[in-house]
Design a protein around this motif. Structure first.
Motif, mmCIF file in Angstrom:
data_model
loop_
_atom_site.group_PDB
_atom_site.id
_atom_site.type_symbol
_atom_site.label_atom_id
_atom_site.label_comp_id
_atom_site.label_asym_id
_atom_site.label_seq_id
_atom_site.Cartn_x
_atom_site.Cartn_y
_atom_site.Cartn_z
ATOM 1 N N ASN A 1 0.848 -1.195 0.000
ATOM 2 C CA ASN A 1 0.000 0.000 0.000
ATOM 3 C C ASN A 1 0.884 1.247 0.000
ATOM 4 O O ASN A 1 1.464 1.608 1.023
ATOM 5 N N TYR A 2 0.961 1.917 -1.149
ATOM 6 C CA TYR A 2 1.874 3.064 -1.283
ATOM 7 C C TYR A 2 1.456 4.270 -0.447
ATOM 8 O O TYR A 2 2.260 5.177 -0.234
ATOM 9 N N GLN A 3 0.217 4.288 0.057
ATOM 10 C CA GLN A 3 -0.208 5.434 0.881
ATOM 11 C C GLN A 3 0.146 5.258 2.358
ATOM 12 O O GLN A 3 -0.043 6.171 3.153
ATOM 13 N N LEU A 4 0.649 4.096 2.712
ATOM 14 C CA LEU A 4 1.045 3.828 4.094
ATOM 15 C C LEU A 4 2.561 3.668 4.152
ATOM 16 O O LEU A 4 3.152 2.980 3.322
ATOM 17 N N LYS A 5 3.184 4.310 5.155
ATOM 18 C CA LYS A 5 4.646 4.257 5.319
ATOM 19 C C LYS A 5 4.961 3.926 6.782
ATOM 20 O O LYS A 5 4.178 4.229 7.678
ATOM 21 N N ALA A 6 6.142 3.358 6.989
ATOM 22 C CA ALA A 6 6.626 3.079 8.344
ATOM 23 C C ALA A 6 7.769 4.039 8.652
ATOM 24 O O ALA A 6 8.594 4.321 7.795
ATOM 25 N N SER A 7 7.807 4.543 9.886
ATOM 26 C CA SER A 7 8.852 5.486 10.278
ATOM 27 C C SER A 7 9.534 5.046 11.570
ATOM 28 O O SER A 7 8.883 4.651 12.529
ATOM 29 N N ASP A 8 10.859 5.179 11.553
ATOM 30 C CA ASP A 8 11.663 4.876 12.745
ATOM 31 C C ASP A 8 12.209 6.152 13.377
ATOM 32 O O ASP A 8 13.188 6.113 14.114
ATOM 33 N N ILE A 9 11.571 7.280 13.112
ATOM 34 C CA ILE A 9 12.101 8.583 13.564
ATOM 35 C C ILE A 9 12.364 8.628 15.071
ATOM 36 O O ILE A 9 13.309 9.254 15.522
ATOM 37 N N GLU A 10 11.547 7.932 15.855
ATOM 38 C CA GLU A 10 11.722 8.001 17.316
ATOM 39 C C GLU A 10 12.866 7.131 17.833
ATOM 40 O O GLU A 10 13.265 7.264 18.982
ATOM 41 N N PHE A 11 13.411 6.256 16.988
ATOM 42 C CA PHE A 11 14.463 5.341 17.438
ATOM 43 C C PHE A 11 15.714 6.090 17.890
ATOM 44 O O PHE A 11 16.433 5.628 18.760
ATOM 45 N N SER A 12 15.966 7.243 17.288
ATOM 46 C CA SER A 12 17.179 8.004 17.620
ATOM 47 C C SER A 12 16.894 9.143 18.607
ATOM 48 O O SER A 12 17.774 9.939 18.896
#
Length: 190
Positions: A66-77
């Protein structure tokens, strides 16, 4: 670009999360929904929480088609526990042309005043709120920055899924097939 931010531990990501994100992406003015995988929720104990990269991998697998859904790891750092206001600030700095909206369940809205700098969040960001079962009354009902979105009323719990795995019970249909395969392969939650 209007981006909806869906925060959570996603331990594991389940069909309830996917249905809400998909509803937000396809029935509102949002162009994408980003799953913000939180390393540690300030309101929850860390017990039984899989490593953040395993939870991120499950999210990526669940939404890969699903190209409208993304995963983000921004909080990992970021410093732990992570606070939504800090993540919003970092995302706004990184993506100055995006307009971020915060997606949350109505049950979280009831507790919203306990969040760090909740007033600043409301000042700068709009909340897209989906219904949750048995939500008590709250005074955000008519707030101009709170937008209620019609979505299926779901009560699927990651805790129930983890307990089912531990008890040797099936989790089919509660999580996507690729997530179930990954959980079984890695022997998570046993």
């Amino acid at each position: 670009m209007k981006i909806g931010l869906f925060f959570g531990s996603f331990n594991p990501i389940h069909v309830g999360h996917l249905i809400i994100a998909n509803t937000m992406a396809y029935t509102t003015d949002l162009e994408q929904v980003w799953f913000i995988v939180s390393p540690q929720n300030p309101f929850k104990k860390n017990k039984g929480l899989l490593h953040e990269f395993d939870r991120l991998t499950m999210v990526e697998k669940a939404i890969s088609d699903n190209y409208q859904l993304k995963a983000s790891d921004i909080e990992f750092s970021m410093p732990k526990p992570s606070y939504t206001i800090d993540t919003l600030t970092k995302l706004a700095e990184r993506h100055p042309t995006h307009e971020f909206k915060l997606i949350m369940g109505e049950d979280n809205l009831v507790q919203f005043e306990n969040w760090k700098n909740y007033d600043k969040i409301l000042e700068y960001y709009e909340l897209y709120v989906y219904p949750r079962p048995n939500t008590p009354d709250h005074h955000f009902k008519n707030h101009p920055k709170v937008k209620f979105i019609e979505a299926p009323l779901l009560d699927i719990s990651a805790t129930f899924i983890r307990n089912s795995i531990k008890a040797g019970k099936p989790i089919r249909y509660m999580v996507s097939d690729v997530v179930e395969e990954y959980i079984r392969w890695k022997k998570f939650y046993l």
